[in-house]
Design a protein around this motif. Structure first.
Motif, mmCIF file in Angstrom:
data_model
loop_
_atom_site.group_PDB
_atom_site.id
_atom_site.type_symbol
_atom_site.label_atom_id
_atom_site.label_comp_id
_atom_site.label_asym_id
_atom_site.label_seq_id
_atom_site.Cartn_x
_atom_site.Cartn_y
_atom_site.Cartn_z
ATOM 1 N N ILE A 98 70.207 16.738 37.258
ATOM 2 C CA ILE A 98 69.946 15.442 38.008
ATOM 3 C C ILE A 98 68.369 14.561 37.871
ATOM 4 O O ILE A 98 67.365 15.439 38.552
ATOM 5 N N VAL A 99 69.323 13.874 38.135
ATOM 6 C CA VAL A 99 67.248 12.618 37.778
ATOM 7 C C VAL A 99 67.391 11.956 38.435
ATOM 8 O O VAL A 99 68.734 11.745 39.265
ATOM 9 N N THR A 100 65.963 11.439 38.698
ATOM 10 C CA THR A 100 65.761 10.036 39.826
ATOM 11 C C THR A 100 67.210 8.865 39.875
ATOM 12 O O THR A 100 66.735 8.435 39.231
ATOM 13 N N GLY A 101 67.852 8.651 40.864
ATOM 14 C CA GLY A 101 68.699 7.582 40.726
ATOM 15 C C GLY A 101 67.465 6.165 40.414
ATOM 16 O O GLY A 101 66.052 5.977 40.848
ATOM 17 N N ALA A 102 67.282 5.643 39.425
ATOM 18 C CA ALA A 102 66.538 3.813 39.337
ATOM 19 C C ALA A 102 66.082 2.829 40.271
ATOM 20 O O ALA A 102 65.445 2.533 41.163
ATOM 21 N N ASP A 103 67.112 3.388 41.455
ATOM 22 C CA ASP A 103 66.730 2.826 42.754
ATOM 23 C C ASP A 103 66.350 3.647 43.828
ATOM 24 O O ASP A 103 66.280 2.818 44.990
ATOM 25 N N ALA A 104 66.060 4.670 43.629
ATOM 26 C CA ALA A 104 65.491 5.749 44.419
ATOM 27 C C ALA A 104 63.633 5.666 44.469
ATOM 28 O O ALA A 104 63.154 4.786 43.810
ATOM 29 N N PRO A 105 62.985 5.005 46.143
ATOM 30 C CA PRO A 105 62.147 4.656 46.425
ATOM 31 C C PRO A 105 61.122 5.756 45.744
ATOM 32 O O PRO A 105 60.162 5.837 45.560
ATOM 33 N N VAL A 106 61.221 6.913 45.678
ATOM 34 C CA VAL A 106 60.186 7.833 45.338
ATOM 35 C C VAL A 106 61.364 9.045 43.538
ATOM 36 O O VAL A 106 62.022 9.061 43.642
ATOM 37 N N PRO A 123 75.239 30.397 22.369
ATOM 38 C CA PRO A 123 76.319 30.724 23.550
ATOM 39 C C PRO A 123 76.421 29.630 23.697
ATOM 40 O O PRO A 123 76.006 27.693 23.678
ATOM 41 N N LYS A 124 77.295 28.425 24.378
ATOM 42 C CA LYS A 124 77.876 27.531 24.843
ATOM 43 C C LYS A 124 77.415 26.887 25.891
ATOM 44 O O LYS A 124 77.383 27.321 26.812
ATOM 45 N N VAL A 125 77.416 26.068 26.081
ATOM 46 C CA VAL A 125 76.370 25.265 26.829
ATOM 47 C C VAL A 125 76.902 23.701 27.505
ATOM 48 O O VAL A 125 76.887 23.234 26.142
ATOM 49 N N HIS A 126 77.465 23.828 28.733
ATOM 50 C CA HIS A 126 77.989 22.460 28.694
ATOM 51 C C HIS A 126 77.101 21.522 30.051
ATOM 52 O O HIS A 126 77.402 22.172 31.280
ATOM 53 N N LEU A 127 76.628 20.532 30.636
ATOM 54 C CA LEU A 127 75.476 19.868 31.341
ATOM 55 C C LEU A 127 76.251 18.684 31.837
ATOM 56 O O LEU A 127 76.380 18.174 29.662
ATOM 57 N N GLU A 128 75.750 18.690 33.211
ATOM 58 C CA GLU A 128 76.708 16.823 33.079
ATOM 59 C C GLU A 128 74.925 16.212 32.803
ATOM 60 O O GLU A 128 74.456 17.154 34.144
ATOM 61 N N LEU A 129 75.081 14.597 33.018
ATOM 62 C CA LEU A 129 74.101 14.202 33.650
ATOM 63 C C LEU A 129 74.019 13.263 34.642
ATOM 64 O O LEU A 129 75.128 12.619 35.221
ATOM 65 N N ILE A 130 73.176 13.238 35.945
ATOM 66 C CA ILE A 130 73.564 12.817 37.281
ATOM 67 C C ILE A 130 72.291 12.407 37.493
ATOM 68 O O ILE A 130 71.216 13.010 37.694
ATOM 69 N N GLU A 131 72.618 11.138 37.435
ATOM 70 C CA GLU A 131 71.396 10.257 38.563
ATOM 71 C C GLU A 131 71.969 9.500 39.366
ATOM 72 O O GLU A 131 72.428 8.870 39.682
ATOM 73 N N GLU A 132 71.376 10.479 40.405
ATOM 74 C CA GLU A 132 70.709 9.900 41.945
ATOM 75 C C GLU A 132 70.008 10.758 43.112
ATOM 76 O O GLU A 132 68.408 10.972 41.879
ATOM 77 N N ALA A 133 69.497 10.444 43.476
ATOM 78 C CA ALA A 133 68.693 10.367 44.638
ATOM 79 C C ALA A 133 67.905 12.021 45.345
ATOM 80 O O ALA A 133 66.936 12.373 45.147
#
Length: 216
Positions: free
Chosen positions: A114-122, A144-154
Protein backbone atom coordinates in the motif's frame (compact mmCIF):
# COMPACT_ATOMS: atom_id res chain seq x y z
CA UNK A 1 36.97 -13.02 7.38
CA UNK A 2 34.12 -15.53 7.29
CA UNK A 3 36.60 -18.43 6.96
CA UNK A 4 38.48 -17.22 10.05
CA UNK A 5 35.21 -16.96 11.98
CA UNK A 6 34.25 -20.44 10.82
CA UNK A 7 37.53 -21.85 12.14
CA UNK A 8 36.70 -20.39 15.54
CA UNK A 9 33.13 -21.75 15.36
CA UNK A 10 34.48 -25.26 14.79
CA UNK A 11 36.77 -25.04 17.82
CA UNK A 12 34.32 -23.50 20.31
CA UNK A 13 30.94 -24.42 21.72
CA UNK A 14 29.55 -20.93 21.04
CA UNK A 15 31.13 -17.70 19.79
CA UNK A 16 29.99 -14.11 19.42
CA UNK A 17 31.39 -11.07 17.60
CA UNK A 18 30.62 -7.37 17.35
CA UNK A 19 30.85 -6.22 13.75
CA UNK A 20 29.98 -2.67 12.71
CA UNK A 21 27.75 -2.16 15.71
CA UNK A 22 25.90 -5.46 15.18
CA UNK A 23 26.24 -8.70 17.13
CA UNK A 24 26.66 -11.98 15.28
CA UNK A 25 27.17 -15.42 16.74
CA UNK A 26 27.92 -19.03 15.84
CA UNK A 27 24.57 -19.63 14.13
CA UNK A 28 24.99 -16.54 11.95
CA UNK A 29 28.51 -17.51 10.86
CA UNK A 30 27.53 -21.10 10.15
CA UNK A 31 24.59 -19.99 8.02
CA UNK A 32 26.60 -17.36 6.13
CA UNK A 33 29.45 -19.78 5.45
CA UNK A 34 26.99 -22.32 4.05
CA UNK A 35 25.30 -19.72 1.85
CA UNK A 36 28.60 -18.46 0.44
CA UNK A 37 29.33 -21.93 -0.91
CA UNK A 38 26.44 -21.47 -3.34
CA UNK A 39 27.67 -18.14 -4.75
CA UNK A 40 29.89 -18.23 -7.83
CA UNK A 41 30.43 -14.48 -8.27
CA UNK A 42 33.52 -12.73 -6.96
CA UNK A 43 31.42 -9.77 -5.83
CA UNK A 44 28.07 -10.01 -4.06
CA UNK A 45 25.56 -7.60 -5.53
CA UNK A 46 23.50 -5.21 -3.40
CA UNK A 47 20.26 -6.75 -2.09
CA UNK A 48 18.18 -3.82 -3.36
CA UNK A 49 18.25 -2.13 -6.79
CA UNK A 50 19.03 1.59 -7.03
CA UNK A 51 16.11 3.97 -6.79
CA UNK A 52 14.26 4.83 -10.00
CA UNK A 53 13.10 8.27 -8.88
CA UNK A 54 15.32 11.31 -9.08
CA UNK A 55 14.95 14.43 -7.05
CA UNK A 56 15.51 15.95 -3.66
CA UNK A 57 14.02 13.23 -1.46
CA UNK A 58 14.08 13.19 2.33
CA UNK A 59 13.64 9.46 2.96
CA UNK A 60 15.09 6.40 1.23
CA UNK A 61 11.67 4.96 0.37
CA UNK A 62 10.85 8.07 -1.62
CA UNK A 63 13.54 7.09 -4.14
CA UNK A 64 11.44 4.16 -5.32
CA UNK A 65 8.39 4.18 -7.54
CA UNK A 66 5.33 2.18 -6.42
CA UNK A 67 6.13 -0.48 -9.03
CA UNK A 68 9.73 -0.91 -7.86
CA UNK A 69 8.56 -0.91 -4.24
CA UNK A 70 6.22 -3.78 -5.11
CA UNK A 71 9.08 -5.70 -6.73
CA UNK A 72 11.32 -5.18 -3.69
CA UNK A 73 8.62 -6.24 -1.24
CA UNK A 74 7.98 -9.39 -3.26
CA UNK A 75 11.68 -10.28 -3.19
CA UNK A 76 11.89 -9.58 0.56
CA UNK A 77 9.06 -11.98 1.38
CA UNK A 78 10.37 -14.66 -0.96
CA UNK A 79 13.93 -14.46 0.39
CA UNK A 80 12.68 -14.31 3.99
CA UNK A 81 10.72 -17.55 3.60
CA UNK A 82 13.76 -19.24 2.09
CA UNK A 83 16.03 -17.86 4.79
CA UNK A 84 13.70 -18.94 7.60
CA UNK A 85 13.60 -22.50 6.27
CA UNK A 86 17.40 -22.59 6.05
CA UNK A 87 17.79 -21.20 9.57
CA UNK A 88 15.52 -23.89 11.03
CA UNK A 89 17.03 -26.76 9.04
CA UNK A 90 20.57 -25.66 9.90
CA UNK A 91 20.06 -25.02 13.60
CA UNK A 92 17.03 -27.16 14.58
CA UNK A 93 17.03 -30.10 12.17
CA UNK A 94 15.26 -32.42 14.61
CA UNK A 95 12.74 -29.97 16.00
CA UNK A 96 11.60 -27.97 12.98
CA UNK A 97 8.09 -29.39 12.88
CA UNK A 98 7.51 -28.21 16.45
CA UNK A 99 7.83 -24.61 15.23
CA UNK A 100 4.74 -22.77 14.09
CA UNK A 101 5.78 -21.38 10.72
CA UNK A 102 8.00 -24.31 9.79
CA UNK A 103 5.12 -26.70 10.42
CA UNK A 104 3.17 -25.16 7.52
CA UNK A 105 6.05 -25.12 5.01
CA UNK A 106 6.23 -25.04 2.05
CA UNK A 107 4.40 -21.73 2.28
CA UNK A 108 3.21 -19.06 -0.10
CA UNK A 109 2.63 -15.39 0.69
CA UNK A 110 -0.29 -13.26 -0.42
CA UNK A 111 -1.04 -9.64 0.26
CA UNK A 112 -0.73 -6.01 -0.72
CA UNK A 113 1.80 -3.21 -0.90
CA UNK A 114 0.00 0.00 0.00
CA UNK A 115 1.48 3.31 -1.10
CA UNK A 116 0.19 6.81 -0.46
CA UNK A 117 -2.08 8.07 -3.20
CA UNK A 118 -1.02 11.04 -5.32
CA UNK A 119 -3.81 13.21 -3.87
CA UNK A 120 -3.02 12.47 -0.23
CA UNK A 121 -1.98 15.53 1.83
CA UNK A 122 0.85 13.59 3.53
CA UNK A 123 3.08 10.92 1.99
CA UNK A 124 3.63 7.92 4.27
CA UNK A 125 6.10 5.04 3.90
CA UNK A 126 4.79 2.08 1.89
CA UNK A 127 3.11 -0.62 3.95
CA UNK A 128 3.33 -4.34 3.33
CA UNK A 129 0.36 -6.41 4.46
CA UNK A 130 0.58 -10.14 3.94
CA UNK A 131 -0.62 -13.52 5.09
CA UNK A 132 1.15 -16.88 4.85
CA UNK A 133 -0.49 -20.13 3.76
CA UNK A 134 0.62 -23.68 3.13
CA UNK A 135 1.36 -24.28 -0.55
CA UNK A 136 0.04 -27.81 -1.10
CA UNK A 137 1.60 -28.22 -4.56
CA UNK A 138 5.10 -26.92 -3.85
CA UNK A 139 8.11 -29.06 -2.99
CA UNK A 140 9.95 -28.24 0.26
CA UNK A 141 12.97 -26.77 -1.54
CA UNK A 142 11.04 -24.88 -4.23
CA UNK A 143 11.25 -21.10 -4.41
CA UNK A 144 8.32 -19.74 -2.38
CA UNK A 145 5.50 -18.17 -4.34
CA UNK A 146 4.67 -14.60 -3.42
CA UNK A 147 1.72 -12.73 -4.87
CA UNK A 148 1.35 -9.08 -3.89
CA UNK A 149 -0.90 -6.45 -5.37
CA UNK A 150 -0.23 -2.73 -5.45
CA UNK A 151 -2.74 -0.37 -3.87
CA UNK A 152 -2.35 3.40 -4.08
CA UNK A 153 -4.42 4.80 -1.24
CA UNK A 154 -3.94 7.25 1.60
CA UNK A 155 -5.20 4.80 4.20
CA UNK A 156 -6.28 1.20 3.71
CA UNK A 157 -7.34 -0.90 6.69
CA UNK A 158 -6.52 -4.63 6.83
CA UNK A 159 -10.21 -5.55 7.19
CA UNK A 160 -10.75 -4.49 3.59
CA UNK A 161 -8.99 -7.66 2.48
CA UNK A 162 -9.36 -9.80 5.59
CA UNK A 163 -11.61 -12.13 3.60
CA UNK A 164 -8.47 -13.25 1.75
CA UNK A 165 -6.73 -14.24 4.96
CA UNK A 166 -7.24 -17.44 6.89
CA UNK A 167 -5.76 -18.37 10.24
CA UNK A 168 -3.45 -21.33 10.01
CA UNK A 169 -3.56 -23.66 13.00
CA UNK A 170 -0.38 -25.43 14.06
CA UNK A 171 0.47 -27.71 16.94
CA UNK A 172 2.03 -24.76 18.75
CA UNK A 173 0.19 -21.54 18.01
CA UNK A 174 -2.03 -19.81 15.49
CA UNK A 175 -0.33 -17.55 12.97
CA UNK A 176 -1.84 -14.08 12.65
CA UNK A 177 -4.24 -13.70 9.77
CA UNK A 178 -2.56 -10.53 8.56
CA UNK A 179 0.90 -9.15 9.30
CA UNK A 180 1.64 -5.50 8.61
CA UNK A 181 4.95 -3.65 8.43
CA UNK A 182 6.41 -0.53 6.88
CA UNK A 183 8.83 -0.72 3.97
CA UNK A 184 11.21 2.13 4.73
CA UNK A 185 14.06 1.12 2.43
CA UNK A 186 16.57 2.16 5.08
CA UNK A 187 17.43 -1.42 6.05
CA UNK A 188 19.20 -3.49 3.40
CA UNK A 189 18.68 -6.68 5.43
CA UNK A 190 14.90 -6.65 5.53
CA UNK A 191 14.59 -10.26 4.36
CA UNK A 192 17.16 -11.47 6.89
CA UNK A 193 15.52 -9.56 9.73
CA UNK A 194 12.10 -10.88 8.77
CA UNK A 195 13.37 -14.47 8.74
CA UNK A 196 14.88 -14.00 12.20
CA UNK A 197 11.66 -12.39 13.42
CA UNK A 198 9.64 -15.44 12.39
CA UNK A 199 12.18 -17.78 13.99
CA UNK A 200 12.34 -15.77 17.21
CA UNK A 201 8.56 -15.81 17.57
CA UNK A 202 8.48 -19.55 16.96
CA UNK A 203 11.18 -20.21 19.55
CA UNK A 204 9.47 -17.88 22.03
CA UNK A 205 6.17 -19.72 21.54
CA UNK A 206 7.70 -23.06 22.55
CA UNK A 207 9.63 -21.54 25.46
CA UNK A 208 13.10 -21.81 23.90
CA UNK A 209 13.68 -18.06 23.73
CA UNK A 210 13.03 -15.28 26.22
CA UNK A 211 12.83 -11.62 25.34
CA UNK A 212 14.36 -10.77 21.98
CA UNK A 213 14.58 -7.61 19.83
CA UNK A 214 12.96 -9.63 17.05
CA UNK A 215 9.78 -10.07 19.11
CA UNK A 216 8.89 -6.38 19.02
Amino acid sequence: MVDAMMDRVKSTEWSRWRVGGDTIDTADVFWLHTELQHIDQDVITAPRPPGDRRGDTRFVWQDYSPELTLSIATAVLRDALTGYRQLVETNFPRFGHALGLYSILPARAQGFVIVTGADAPVEWPPTLEYTLHTDPVATPSAEPKVHLELIEEADVQPNQWMKLAEDIASSVFRLPGVTQQDITGSNEREATNLAYTWLARDLHAVGWLGDSPYLG
